[in-house]
Design a protein around this motif. Structure first.
Motif, short mmCIF file in Angstrom:
data_model
loop_
_atom_site.label_atom_id
_atom_site.label_comp_id
_atom_site.label_asym_id
_atom_site.label_seq_id
_atom_site.Cartn_x
_atom_site.Cartn_y
_atom_site.Cartn_z
N HIS A 491 0.83 -1.20 0.00
CA HIS A 491 0.00 0.00 0.00
C HIS A 491 0.87 1.25 0.00
N ASN A 492 1.84 1.25 0.84
CA ASN A 492 2.70 2.42 0.93
C ASN A 492 3.52 2.63 -0.34
N LEU A 493 3.97 1.54 -0.85
CA LEU A 493 4.76 1.65 -2.07
C LEU A 493 3.93 2.28 -3.19
N SER A 494 2.74 1.86 -3.24
CA SER A 494 1.89 2.39 -4.30
C SER A 494 1.44 3.80 -4.00
N LEU A 495 1.19 4.02 -2.76
CA LEU A 495 0.58 5.28 -2.39
C LEU A 495 1.54 6.45 -2.48
N HIS A 496 2.69 6.23 -2.00
CA HIS A 496 3.62 7.36 -1.91
C HIS A 496 4.39 7.54 -3.21
N LYS A 497 4.39 8.73 -3.61
CA LYS A 497 5.10 9.03 -4.85
C LYS A 497 6.59 8.86 -4.70
N CYS A 498 7.00 8.90 -3.48
CA CYS A 498 8.45 8.81 -3.27
C CYS A 498 8.98 7.42 -3.59
N PHE A 499 8.12 6.50 -3.70
CA PHE A 499 8.56 5.17 -4.07
C PHE A 499 8.29 4.95 -5.55
N VAL A 500 9.34 4.70 -6.21
CA VAL A 500 9.25 4.57 -7.66
C VAL A 500 9.49 3.13 -8.07
N ARG A 501 8.55 2.67 -8.77
CA ARG A 501 8.70 1.30 -9.26
C ARG A 501 9.48 1.34 -10.56
N VAL A 502 10.42 0.49 -10.60
CA VAL A 502 11.31 0.50 -11.75
C VAL A 502 11.40 -0.90 -12.34
N GLU A 503 11.26 -0.92 -13.62
CA GLU A 503 11.37 -2.22 -14.29
C GLU A 503 12.82 -2.58 -14.46
N ASN A 504 13.17 -3.59 -13.82
CA ASN A 504 14.54 -4.04 -13.91
C ASN A 504 14.61 -5.26 -14.82
N VAL A 505 15.81 -5.63 -15.08
CA VAL A 505 15.98 -6.81 -15.91
C VAL A 505 15.32 -8.01 -15.26
N LYS A 506 15.53 -8.06 -13.99
CA LYS A 506 15.00 -9.22 -13.27
C LYS A 506 13.53 -9.07 -12.98
N GLY A 507 13.06 -7.90 -13.12
CA GLY A 507 11.67 -7.67 -12.76
C GLY A 507 11.52 -6.27 -12.23
N ALA A 508 10.59 -6.10 -11.40
CA ALA A 508 10.35 -4.77 -10.88
C ALA A 508 11.08 -4.57 -9.56
N VAL A 509 11.67 -3.45 -9.47
CA VAL A 509 12.29 -3.09 -8.19
C VAL A 509 11.75 -1.72 -7.77
N TRP A 510 11.92 -1.48 -6.53
CA TRP A 510 11.45 -0.21 -5.98
C TRP A 510 12.62 0.66 -5.57
N THR A 511 12.50 1.87 -5.91
CA THR A 511 13.52 2.82 -5.51
C THR A 511 12.87 3.98 -4.76
N VAL A 512 13.70 4.79 -4.26
CA VAL A 512 13.19 5.94 -3.50
C VAL A 512 13.50 7.23 -4.24
N ASP A 513 12.49 7.96 -4.42
CA ASP A 513 12.70 9.31 -4.94
C ASP A 513 12.85 10.22 -3.74
N GLU A 514 14.08 10.50 -3.47
CA GLU A 514 14.37 11.25 -2.26
C GLU A 514 13.69 12.61 -2.26
N ARG A 515 13.59 13.12 -3.42
CA ARG A 515 13.00 14.45 -3.50
C ARG A 515 11.53 14.41 -3.08
N GLU A 516 10.90 13.42 -3.59
CA GLU A 516 9.50 13.27 -3.22
C GLU A 516 9.37 12.98 -1.73
N TYR A 517 10.30 12.21 -1.31
CA TYR A 517 10.22 11.85 0.10
C TYR A 517 10.35 13.10 0.97
N GLN A 518 11.28 13.92 0.60
CA GLN A 518 11.44 15.15 1.38
C GLN A 518 10.24 16.05 1.20
N LYS A 519 9.71 15.99 0.04
CA LYS A 519 8.58 16.88 -0.26
C LYS A 519 7.40 16.66 0.66
#
Length: 653
Positions: A491-519
């Motif tokens: 839920h949080n991963l989806s909800l917060h913009k600061c978490f960015v889902r990224v398509e990786n070679v292996k699949g999807a990974v999650w990263t943090v958009d620090e800027r959004e997080y600070q925002k």
DNA sequence: ACAGTAGTAAACATGC
DNA sequence: GGCATGTTTACTACTG
């Protein structure tokens, strides 16, 4: 205070849902404690209420106060004698705490101080201080009364234990705070007034409001007030008493403030390293008993323009006479009593922890600073400074662990205390072992935890499953109720913009958009409010450690340390810090441009593609990794990302 | 009282 | 179909 906290706990009891829900609800003991602060402070009005009576002459007023204090003292002693001390504690298990009061009485009566003698020796404010302390102890004891059990039957027993445990910790906290304060007043801990009065006064005080103590002494000032002869009856064996009373804190160094006031800088070197080095800039021009332009002798507060004048004042008004020594003695007794009490409470706490399987046997289960475990969990391998520097007075409690966080149940939302407390990284580092083994809910929001998990990895990205694993690996709490918290994580991963889902070679990974997080941090909290909240959010453990460190580092590194402003130094000190637990810590007056250009660690990590919302990504997630290998230099303005994070380069080699 | 934030639960979609 | 992963909505609680 505690009672309020308890009611708060009860009030917020779960609406309950499936077993999981049973855990929610007993939360926010911290806030309750904060609430208690005001209540705790109100106590002094009892004795000083006469002040409001403007019709009294000073002499009458003094006399009135004296009488009043004496009356209270007598009453209190009577209560002690009649066992009234534990009205609500018929429970036999309270016997341990019931013992405490007599012990505290020993501070007065067994030390051969009858009420009359007390009256003779002590000025009303001093009496009040003692009484206040006694009442504090009583309150603490009263706090131990059984609280309404959590509504959930299955967890009832455990809930009670946890409540009691929490109370125990709070008691410790209060004791330590009092102790610290007393030491400070005694000159054993020579805090700068600015440091002491500021932070301390906002501490969640349950029983005694530290700032009230000076005020209690205050007004007594009247140096001319003759010291009573009875003082001499006491023998005034200061040396003997001092040895015991100050055994905890560098005994030999206590003497200066006690006997020789003439030392311009008789500053004790009691409290260790960091404090001494950084906070104590009170070089030649300072004195433990002098601060903020006034005399810090208990109850004095005479204004002195400079140190010279103060020294003069000290020599004249607080010379080695009966009165001064009596005051010292009282102070020592207070300290001594507190030490005894503290020892007992520590013992009890340890037993409780043993019972709760919280690794009791280990001498210092949680106090290990950032050691091996921290290194494990923090690949940066850096030392997380604030809380690890100083050894806590009590090893029994996770230093950064607030009372709220001690609920093994309850929502993780720690809100204010969460947000303004120690940074998640440092607290985690410090309490890593604790959280790992104790079934205690970490006092951080899911978002901050997720972020922490992600940022801890070299790549700054994790798959959902890896995030899960991090949670379970790091927190015993998350080894159960998986459905709930995993859902929350998603839920949080989806909800917060600061978490960015990224398509990786292996699949999807999650990263943090620090800027959004600070925002997403509310910009409101600044300045004093922030400080206040940070302080009030600090558990004593955190305070104790951070206090000596952070405070000593000239108040708050978060606020004024150049290290924070400087990513270089910040990186060396605060790897992931200041992320705060969940947020709004805007540790710096984010003037936006003050911070040097920073990379946005999470985003450039890999040549991956952001699958979602490309358009918005341009706007909101400007540094999104979506478009090719991100170029740090094109990351856009640093904006307010002035906080934390080591230099990306350090980790992304 | 209100808005913002957070936790929890649940429905639903999608892909394997 | 079952499961994992995501998304979204609704509700509740807490805080300032």
């Amino acid at each position: 205070m505690m009672v309020e906290s308890a009611s708060e706990t009860i009030r917020s009891a779960p609406s309950g849902q499936n077993g999981v829900g049973s855990l929610s609800g007993q939360a926010d003991g911290g806030s309750g404690g904060a609430t208690g602060t005001a209540a705790g402070c109100s106590g002094r009005d009892v004795a000083t209420g006469a002040d409001s009576n403007g019709e009294m002459s000073p002499a009458e007023l003094l006399h009135f106060q004296q009488q009043q204090a004496l009356q209270v003292a007598r009453q209190f002693l009577l209560q002690q004698a009649s066992g009234l001390s534990s009205p609500g504690n018929n429970d036999s298990k309270q016997s341990a705490s019931a013992v405490q009061v007599p012990v505290s009485v020993a501070m007065m009566s067994p030390q051969m101080l009858t009420p009359q003698q007390m009256q003779q020796i002590l000025s009303p404010p001093q009496l009040q201080a003692l009484l206040q302390q006694q009442q504090a102890l009583m309150l603490q004891q009263a706090d131990g009364t059984p609280l309404c059990p959590p509504p959930r039957a299955p967890h009832q027993a455990l809930g009670n234990k946890q409540l009691a445990f929490q109370q125990q910790l709070l008691q410790m906290q209060q004791l330590q705070q009092q102790h610290l304060l007393n030491l400070q007043r005694q000159g054993l801990v020579s805090l700068q007034p600015s440091q002491a009065s500021g932070p301390l006064q906002t501490l969640p005080q349950a029983a005694v409001c530290p700032t009230d103590l000076p005020q209690l002494w205050k007004g007594e000032g009247t140096p001319g007030q003759p010291a009573e002869d009875s003082v001499k009856q006491e023998g005034l064996d200061l040396t003997g008493t001092a040895a015991t009373a100050t055994s905890f804190a560098a005994p030999p160094k206590v003497s200066p403030p006690l006997s020789h006031h003439t030392l311009p800088n008789g500053q004790p070197t009691v409290l260790t390293s960091r404090r001494d080095s950084s906070s104590h800039e009170e070089t030649p021009g300072s004195h433990p008993l002098y601060g903020h332009g006034e005399c810090k002798w208990p109850g004095c507060e005479t204004l002195c323009e400079d140190l010279g004048q103060f020294i003069k004042h000290l020599n004249t008004e607080h010379a080695l006479d009966d009165r001064s020594t009596a005051q010292c003695r009282v102070q020592m007794q207070v300290v001594q009593q507190l030490e005894i009490q503290l020892a007992k409470e520590s013992e009890r706490l340890q037993a409780m922890m043993a019972h709760l399987h919280m690794r009791p046997s280990e001498p210092k289960p949680f106090s290990q600073p950032v050691t091996v475990s921290a290194a494990d969990s923090f690949p940066d391998g850096l030392v997380h400074p604030p809380t690890s520097a100083a050894a806590p007075v009590t090893p029994l409690r996770p230093p950064g662990l607030s009372s709220a966080s001690l609920h093994s149940g309850g929502p993780a939302r720690r809100r204010s205390s969460d947000k303004f407390c120690s940074p998640i990284s440092s607290e985690l580092a410090q309490n890593h072992e604790f959280y790992k083994n104790a079934d205690v809910r970490p006092p951080f929001t899911y978002a901050s935890l997720i972020r922490q998990a992600i940022l801890e990895t070299p790549d700054r990205q994790l798959t959902l499953n890896e995030i899960y694993n991090w949670f379970t690996r790091m927190f015993a709490y998350f080894r159960r109720n998986t459905a709930t918290w995993k859902n929350a994580v998603r839920h949080n991963l989806s909800l917060h913009k600061c978490f960015v889902r990224v398509e990786n070679v292996k699949g999807a990974v999650w990263t943090v958009d620090e800027r959004e997080y600070q925002k997403r941090r509310p910009p409101k909290m600044t300045g004093p409010t922030l400080v206040k909240n940070m302080i009030s959010g600090l558990s004593y453990g955190a305070l104790n450690a951070s206090y000596q460190a952070a405070l000593a580092e000239s108040s708050f590194p978060l606020l004024n340390s150049p290290g924070v402003l400087n990513p270089g130094s910040a990186s060396s000190l605060l790897p992931l810090s200041h992320d705060d637990a969940g947020a709004p810590v805007e540790p710096l007056p984010s003037n936006g441009s003050s911070s040097p250009p920073r990379l946005s660690p999470p985003q450039y990590s890999h040549q991956v593609q952001v699958k979602e919302e490309p358009a918005e990504a341009e706007e909101d997630r400007q540094p999104a990794p979506s478009l090719g290998p991100p170029n740090p230099s094109t990351m856009g303005p640093p904006e307010d990302r002035d906080l934390e994070e080591e230099l990306p380069g350090e980790e992304l080699s």
